[in-house]
Design an enzyme around this catalytic site. Structure first.
Site, mmCIF file in Angstrom:
data_model
loop_
_atom_site.group_PDB
_atom_site.id
_atom_site.type_symbol
_atom_site.label_atom_id
_atom_site.label_comp_id
_atom_site.label_asym_id
_atom_site.label_seq_id
_atom_site.Cartn_x
_atom_site.Cartn_y
_atom_site.Cartn_z
ATOM 1 N N ALA A 193 1.175 -1.465 -0.145
ATOM 2 C CA ALA A 193 -0.218 0.023 -0.027
ATOM 3 C C ALA A 193 0.637 0.851 -0.267
ATOM 4 O O ALA A 193 2.322 0.735 0.280
ATOM 5 C CB ALA A 193 -0.784 -0.352 1.468
ATOM 6 N N ASN A 194 0.472 2.848 0.014
ATOM 7 C CA ASN A 194 1.043 3.150 0.762
ATOM 8 C C ASN A 194 0.525 4.474 0.970
ATOM 9 O O ASN A 194 -1.168 4.271 1.405
ATOM 10 C CB ASN A 194 1.375 4.338 -1.395
ATOM 11 C CG ASN A 194 0.060 4.413 -1.783
ATOM 12 O OD1 ASN A 194 -0.769 5.396 -1.604
ATOM 13 N ND2 ASN A 194 -0.162 3.852 -2.886
ATOM 14 N N ARG A 195 0.677 5.412 1.397
ATOM 15 C CA ARG A 195 0.710 6.659 2.654
ATOM 16 C C ARG A 195 -0.648 8.015 2.260
ATOM 17 O O ARG A 195 -0.825 8.505 3.035
ATOM 18 C CB ARG A 195 1.486 7.089 2.624
ATOM 19 C CG ARG A 195 2.674 6.734 3.527
ATOM 20 C CD ARG A 195 3.934 7.714 4.719
ATOM 21 N NE ARG A 195 4.562 7.053 5.006
ATOM 22 C CZ ARG A 195 4.359 6.382 6.043
ATOM 23 N NH1 ARG A 195 3.663 6.145 6.991
ATOM 24 N NH2 ARG A 195 6.311 5.531 6.146
ATOM 25 N N SER A 196 -1.297 7.924 0.954
ATOM 26 C CA SER A 196 -2.432 8.346 0.106
ATOM 27 C C SER A 196 -3.294 8.202 0.729
ATOM 28 O O SER A 196 -4.527 7.278 1.269
ATOM 29 C CB SER A 196 -2.743 8.436 -1.297
ATOM 30 O OG SER A 196 -3.152 8.651 -1.491
ATOM 31 N N ALA A 247 -3.032 7.586 -5.908
ATOM 32 C CA ALA A 247 -2.093 7.410 -5.657
ATOM 33 C C ALA A 247 -1.484 6.348 -6.268
ATOM 34 O O ALA A 247 -1.566 5.017 -5.164
ATOM 35 C CB ALA A 247 -0.749 7.133 -4.291
#
Ligand code: CTP
Length: 397
Positions: A205-208, A271
């Site tokens: 995952a990512n921090r968006s 993102a």
């Protein structure tokens, strides 16, 4: 945008009546002719003078006006829209039952114009089956309901039932009248970070947070556009926005592939993961199987695909999250992905980008021009982005 529109603004007796003053001001500022009608209950909460001063004509309260013997038919027939904000449980009941008890309920029965009703009351009252049945009846007759929001109520307690924000109410009016500056436009926005499965429970995952994409969708809807949000996150759905939930880059690509060809504006605020596991393991990878080797492969670059297939006249907007050489990197992406506008943010700067409620961006246009928007809330960034989109549309369509 509301020039020439005649709006009857009905105000009933609730604490939220003071917010009707702000709704009135915004409608008048937008060019509408606002005819204010107050119930006897409303007069306990706000003074006639305030509303008369801000509306386009003096407040009316009575069926027995000597100057106009039948004011309700005149008001109802001449209105382009009747708005009731706030609407009490009593008003909803009278309207649903077809009772004419005062000037406002008479006007509602005498009009064929679209009606927008904005209920506000305590949670217990709002949730009462009788009130909900009245709401369902009004909806089934085509009345537009602006649902109350959650928040602090008159008694200081928290709950559902607070009058919707003035901007939400005005956005609904614009939508119903088809009058916003982006009315008739179809806008597609992507939001949030994609999640690429490693196994049955784990993801890359990512921090968006998705907040910037949601703010753009909300602002586009407030300007009258038909908006679809392709989202990986669950945030409160902005008024008038349709959400398509997706999780992976592949799902986002499929959804956008369907929506983008007929969109006037596409904003790719999501993102998207650049890499994903070649195959997600069946079930959960167990520790006793040793440290797993996760083989990655590139995901499709969705925006590059949208740029290559962009229909004539569409405005395509990308986001660039950079930690160095902001403008050079972002302009490179704008050119490679054939965009009309790139929203570049330096995500290493304080308060900027991922997970924050604020952002600071540089807006790069395909014609080489650039403008910067200093650190501000994400809704203000959304306004700047859509102002630029509208400028680009004005020069190309
Ligand atoms: N994007 C996309 N599909 C991808 C990766 C990115 O559609 N697989 C889109 C993003 O939604 C964004 C723009 O491309 O609007 C730029 O994303 P960004 O992550 O800044 O750039 P990348 O092209 O991924 O390049 P890099 O990660 O190397 O900076």
């Amino acid at each position: 945008m509301l020039a020439g529109k005649r709006i009857v603004l009905g105000v009933t007796g609730g604490i939220a009546a003071y917010k009707a003053v702000e709704v009135c001001r915004r409608l008048v500022d937008g060019g509408a002719h606002v005819v204010p009608v107050m119930t006897a209950g409303a007069e306990h909460f706000i003074g006639r003078t305030t509303l008369s001063a801000l509306a386009s004509e003096p407040v009316q309260t009575s069926l027995w006006n000597e100057a106009s013997p039948i004011p309700h038919t005149r008001l109802g027939q001449s209105a382009d829209l009747v708005l009731v904000a706030p609407a009490t449980a009593r008003l909803l009941g009278a309207y649903a039952a077809g009772l004419s008890t005062d000037l406002l309920s008479n006007t509602l029965l005498a009009t064929r114009a679209p009606v927008v009703v904005c209920p506000a009351m305590h949670t217990e009252m709002w949730e009462h089956p009788a009130v909900q049945a009245n709401i369902a009846t009004l909806r089934s007759r085509g009345v537009h309901i602006v649902e109350p929001e959650s928040g602090r109520l008159a008694g200081g307690d928290l709950g559902h039932g607070r009058l919707a924000a003035p901007e939400t109410i005005v956005a609904k009016v614009l939508e119903v009248l088809g009058a916003g500056p982006m009315a008739g436009l179809t806008v597609v926005v992507s939001a949030g970070g994609t999640r690429e499965p490693i196994d049955a429970v784990r993801v890359i995952a990512n921090r968006s947070s998705g907040k910037q994409g949601y703010a753009i969708a909300a602002e586009a809807a407030a300007r009258g556009a038909r908006v679809t949000l392709v989202s990986t996150v669950e945030l409160p759905v902005p008024h008038g926005v349709e959400v398509r939930a997706v999780e992976t880059a592949a799902q986002m690509q499929a959804s956008l592939g369907e929506l983008a060809p007929t969109a006037d504006v596409v904003v790719m605020a999501a993102a998207v993961a650049d890499f994903r596991p070649v195959a997600a393991a069946d079930g959960k990878i167990k520790k006793d199987q040793g440290v797993p080797q996760i083989i990655l492969e590139p995901t499709p670059d969705i925006l590059t695909g949208l740029g290559a297939a962009k229909p004539a006249g569409q405005v395509l907007v990308g986001f660039a999250a950079e930690t160095s050489d902001l403008v050079a990197n972002a302009r490179g992406k704008l050119e490679r992905k054939q965009l009309d506008l790139m929203v570049a943010n330096d995500v290493s700067a304080p308060g900027v980008g991922f997970q924050h409620d604020t952002n600071a961006v540089t807006l790069l246009r395909a014609d080489g021009s650039a403008t910067t928007v200093a650190l501000t809330d994400k809704r203000s960034i959304a306004k700047a982005v859509l102002d630029t989109v509208c400028e680009i549309r004005a020069t190309t369509t």
